[in-house]
Each structure stands twice: as structure tokens, then as C-alpha cells.
Design an enzyme around this catalytic site. Sequence first.
Site, PDB file in Angstrom:
ATOM      1  NE  ARG A  63     -86.699 -31.186 -58.811  1.00 19.67           N
ATOM      2  CZ  ARG A  63     -86.111 -31.559 -57.687  1.00 19.67           C
ATOM      3  NH1 ARG A  63     -84.819 -31.790 -57.661  1.00 19.67           N
ATOM      4  NH2 ARG A  63     -86.815 -31.726 -56.595  1.00 19.67           N
ATOM      5  CE1 TYR A 112     -84.124 -28.596 -45.297  1.00 17.79           C
ATOM      6  CE2 TYR A 112     -86.106 -27.943 -44.120  1.00 17.79           C
ATOM      7  CZ  TYR A 112     -85.463 -28.796 -44.990  1.00 17.79           C
ATOM      8  OH  TYR A 112     -86.131 -29.854 -45.547  1.00 17.79           O
ATOM      9  NE  ARG A 165     -91.229 -28.803 -53.460  1.00 11.73           N
ATOM     10  CZ  ARG A 165     -90.140 -29.351 -52.924  1.00 11.73           C
ATOM     11  NH1 ARG A 165     -89.534 -30.325 -53.541  1.00 11.73           N
ATOM     12  NH2 ARG A 165     -89.663 -28.890 -51.806  1.00 11.73           N
TER      13      ARG A 165
HETATM   14  O1  CP3 Z   1     -95.623 -26.703 -54.093  1.00 10.06           O
HETATM   15  C1  CP3 Z   1     -95.230 -25.917 -54.983  1.00 10.06           C
HETATM   16  O2  CP3 Z   1     -95.255 -26.195 -56.202  1.00 10.06           O
HETATM   17  C2  CP3 Z   1     -94.795 -24.508 -54.585  1.00 10.06           C
HETATM   18  C3  CP3 Z   1     -93.400 -24.254 -54.497  1.00 10.06           C
HETATM   19  C4  CP3 Z   1     -92.629 -24.909 -53.374  1.00 10.06           C
HETATM   20  C5  CP3 Z   1     -91.285 -25.335 -53.506  1.00 10.06           C
HETATM   21  N1  CP3 Z   1     -90.826 -25.709 -52.297  1.00 10.06           N
HETATM   22  C6  CP3 Z   1     -90.532 -25.341 -54.767  1.00 10.06           C
HETATM   23  C7  CP3 Z   1     -89.308 -26.163 -54.853  1.00 10.06           C
HETATM   24  C8  CP3 Z   1     -92.989 -25.103 -52.041  1.00 10.06           C
HETATM   25  C9  CP3 Z   1     -94.319 -24.873 -51.348  1.00 10.06           C
HETATM   26  C10 CP3 Z   1     -91.823 -25.597 -51.368  1.00 10.06           C
HETATM   27  C11 CP3 Z   1     -91.800 -25.891 -49.924  1.00 10.06           C
HETATM   28  C12 CP3 Z   1     -90.588 -26.448 -49.332  1.00 10.06           C
HETATM   29  N2  CP3 Z   1     -89.287 -26.185 -49.657  1.00 10.06           N
HETATM   30  C13 CP3 Z   1     -90.595 -27.299 -48.209  1.00 10.06           C
HETATM   31  C14 CP3 Z   1     -91.821 -27.742 -47.454  1.00 10.06           C
HETATM   32  C15 CP3 Z   1     -92.588 -28.794 -48.167  1.00 10.06           C
HETATM   33  C16 CP3 Z   1     -91.894 -30.133 -48.257  1.00 10.06           C
HETATM   34  O3  CP3 Z   1     -91.558 -30.500 -49.405  1.00 10.06           O
HETATM   35  O4  CP3 Z   1     -91.706 -30.773 -47.225  1.00 10.06           O
HETATM   36  C17 CP3 Z   1     -89.265 -27.601 -47.901  1.00 10.06           C
HETATM   37  C18 CP3 Z   1     -88.781 -28.506 -46.789  1.00 10.06           C
HETATM   38  C19 CP3 Z   1     -88.442 -26.880 -48.815  1.00 10.06           C
HETATM   39  C20 CP3 Z   1     -86.956 -26.819 -48.852  1.00 10.06           C
HETATM   40  C21 CP3 Z   1     -86.426 -27.373 -50.101  1.00 10.06           C
HETATM   41  N3  CP3 Z   1     -86.572 -26.789 -51.355  1.00 10.06           N
HETATM   42  C22 CP3 Z   1     -85.681 -28.558 -50.273  1.00 10.06           C
HETATM   43  C23 CP3 Z   1     -85.311 -29.515 -49.147  1.00 10.06           C
HETATM   44  C24 CP3 Z   1     -85.386 -28.667 -51.627  1.00 10.06           C
HETATM   45  C25 CP3 Z   1     -84.503 -29.695 -52.271  1.00 10.06           C
HETATM   46  C26 CP3 Z   1     -85.149 -31.017 -52.372  1.00 10.06           C
HETATM   47  C27 CP3 Z   1     -85.705 -31.198 -53.736  1.00 10.06           C
HETATM   48  O5  CP3 Z   1     -86.879 -31.561 -53.875  1.00 10.06           O
HETATM   49  O6  CP3 Z   1     -84.910 -31.005 -54.682  1.00 10.06           O
HETATM   50  C28 CP3 Z   1     -86.000 -27.579 -52.290  1.00 10.06           C
HETATM   51  C29 CP3 Z   1     -85.979 -27.303 -53.737  1.00 10.06           C
HETATM   52  C30 CP3 Z   1     -87.280 -27.032 -54.417  1.00 10.06           C
HETATM   53  N4  CP3 Z   1     -88.288 -26.259 -53.933  1.00 10.06           N
HETATM   54  C31 CP3 Z   1     -87.657 -27.475 -55.722  1.00 10.06           C
HETATM   55  C32 CP3 Z   1     -88.908 -26.918 -56.002  1.00 10.06           C
HETATM   56  C33 CP3 Z   1     -89.701 -27.048 -57.276  1.00 10.06           C
HETATM   57  C34 CP3 Z   1     -86.787 -28.298 -56.638  1.00 10.06           C
HETATM   58  C35 CP3 Z   1     -85.742 -27.355 -57.141  1.00 10.06           C
HETATM   59  C36 CP3 Z   1     -85.282 -27.604 -58.551  1.00 10.06           C
HETATM   60  O7  CP3 Z   1     -85.964 -27.192 -59.509  1.00 10.06           O
HETATM   61  O8  CP3 Z   1     -84.176 -28.162 -58.665  1.00 10.06           O
END
Ligand code: CP3
Length: 347
Positions: free
Chosen positions: A29, A152, A25
Site C-alpha cells: 500500500r 490465525y 511487502r
Molecule cells: O511480501 C510481499 O510483498 C508478498 C506478499 C505478502 C503479503 N502478505 C501481502 C499482503 C506476503 C509474503 C504476506 C505474508 C503474511 N500475511 C504474513 C507473514 C509476514 C508478516 O507480515 O508477518 C502474515 C502474518 C500475513 C497475514 C496478513 N495479511 C495480515 C495480518 C494482513 C493485514 C495486516 C495488514 O498489513 O494490513 C494481511 C494483508 C496483506 N497481505 C496486505 C498485503 C499487501 C495488505 C492488504 C491490503 O492491500 O489491504
Amino acid sequence: MTAQKTLLRALAGERLPTPPIWMMRQAGRYLPEYRATRAEAGDFLSLCYNPELATEVTLQPIRRYGFDAAILFADILLLPQALGADLWFVTGEGPRLSTITTEAEMAPLKGKDDIHGHLAPVYETVARLSEALPKETALIGFAGAPWTVATYMIAGRGTPDQGPAHALKSENRPLFEALLDLLTEATVEYLARQVEAGAETVKIFDSWAGSLQGEDFVKYAVEPARRITAALKERHPDLPVIAFPRGAGERYAGLHAEIGAECIALDDGVTADWAAAHVQTGGCVQGNLASSHMVTGGEALVEETRAIVRAFSKGPHIFNLGHGITPDADPENVALMIETVRSPVPA
Ligand code: CP3
């Protein structure tokens, strides 16, 4: 000279004096420039499907910190959407999807080869990144592991204990296994396209692997990762693969061989000393600083970072967090972590 990139050298099994570093990540944010670009895109999914802006946010942490690798900006839930699931994000809560709990809900999903039109902007982002990145920075593609993505799709949202997916697994195993098979096959096609567009390694995120017990862990976490890895290597024999079965605990031991992956990514539920003795013996490891240090910083961050570097110093290691950096992290603490990893460790 791809082979010169430190991340690829570590994946090839080389022990380096300073481990390459990137962060889950890292485009997120906690960075003001990310929040600005996301606002420009409108919302998170529009950002994921906008190759110009997705490229921009992927590059932001590279510019700011000089990480050794960039990870494609996308999400593991884009694949279910490409298969036909509805997907949206509720601000402050997380993802929502249409559910898959019956044969009737599964039937309309598309086939493994019908996803590429929807995912074309993601491949375009990979291609742009492969042009734009500094020559020393490796490009990582990724997908969710079938079990994690299925949790999911079955629940229609994130769940604390993956209860709905476990329930479907015991109540309608044929349907559960059909969904995992479809995801396994579609993930191969999705990752193969990322590689063809320029990804130099791929990471399989199994965030909820830890909730699979006993034989289920082997069948639904290890086996799909092994199948995906083997199928990708059939097409791209030199492709290094990173597997991240989060929460595997003692089951991390032996996984390099069982999955056939060059690198096993570790969460912070195992100590670096234990993992050096029981996991790194099988190949490269990635991890595993607790992401809370990015919020709290200070001497504890420095001490723990040094301890991890030291513990893994006898074999191939990629420094990373144990899970994604959180929005409340302080960007200064990221700089401190990188500086600590890259300074010689005092004896
Ligand atoms: O790592 C990186 O920078 C690459 C991009 C990336 C994102 N999500 C961007 C993201 C990667 C590799 C993921 C993987 C992901 N997404 C996983 C597996 C890794 C982990 O964290 O366990 C999972 C379970 C998801 C599903 C997902 N996406 C959830 C549950 C959420 C909401 C929770 C949260 O953190 O807000 C997201 C949103 C998400 N994916 C964000 C980002 C940068 C935040 C979104 C925003 O900008 O509001």
C-alpha cells in the site's frame, strides 16, 4: 542461466561485493500503483486470486526500483482458505477466519492433497511471473509456517500475544498438534506446486515464532520448518529455502543446521554485528533494517543501511528489512536505501 542471479548466488553461499536486495511487502500500500491495481481488483483477496493483476502488482516494485528478487503476491492465509476455513479481510483491521478450537471444527477441513483446485490461480500467477520477470530477477514463492498460520486459524484473527493458540496448545494438545501436522503436510504440497510453476526459492514466514518458549520453540517452530524443508528437498534437491522465524532472538544461532535451510531471515530484534558472529557462520542471512526507516528516512537510514551491509560483508547476505514495509512509508526512502546498498561503502 539461473545460477547468475545474484539472489541465488547468495543463497548458494557466495559472498558478493554488493548484496542482492528485495523487501518484504515490496508490493504493497505504500505504492500508489499498488493502490490503483487493488482498487481495480475490488479488494485484497480478489487481487490475490487474479493472476493477471497479482502478476502486475508483483512486477510494480521491480519496474520502479529494480529489486534483485520478486516475491509472489499472495497471502499466508490463502492456504487455510484452501483447506476450507472461511476467510475475509476487514478494512483497517485485518484478517478474519472461522475458528478451529474443537475436534468438530477441525473435522470438516480438507486433506493436504485437496487444496490445489482452490490455489490454482496462485500457481498461475507464479507461472506468469516466471515468464515475465527480467532475467536477472529471482522469483520467491512463500507460505506461512504452520505455527503462525495456526495462530490465525485458532483465534479467527490476528492477536497481540497469540493467546488463543497458546491456550489450545495447553488445553488440547492432540488437536493442536493435529492442526500443525495438517498444515505442515499441506504446506509441502503448496510450496512444491509453486516450485513446479517456476519459483526458484521459497520462504517460510513464521511471524509469531518468537512467542514460543523453550521446548515449544523447537517442537512447533524449528521442527515443522525442518520437515517442510526436508520434504521439499526430497522432490527438488537443489531448491534453496529461506526460513524466517521472526523474534527468535538468540535462538537464531544454529538454525541453519537445525532447519536445513540455506538462509535464515533476521528481524531487527538482533543486531547485525551479533548475527554476523553467531548466525551468518551457518550460512546466508537475510535482513535486517528496521522498517521504520522507510517512514523516517534521512541520514539515520543511510548510516544504519551501511552498518548492516558492513557487518554482513564477510559472508553471504541478502539485504532486506526486518519486517514488512508499512503503508505509511515514503517510496523515496526505498530508493535511498537501494542506492545506499548499491554504492561503495566509505571506509
Ligand atoms: O511480501 C510481499 O510483498 C508478498 C506478499 C505478502 C503479503 N502478505 C501481502 C499482503 C506476503 C509474503 C504476506 C505474508 C503474511 N500475511 C504474513 C507473514 C509476514 C508478516 O507480515 O508477518 C502474515 C502474518 C500475513 C497475514 C496478513 N495479511 C495480515 C495480518 C494482513 C493485514 C495486516 C495488514 O498489513 O494490513 C494481511 C494483508 C496483506 N497481505 C496486505 C498485503 C499487501 C495488505 C492488504 C491490503 O492491500 O489491504
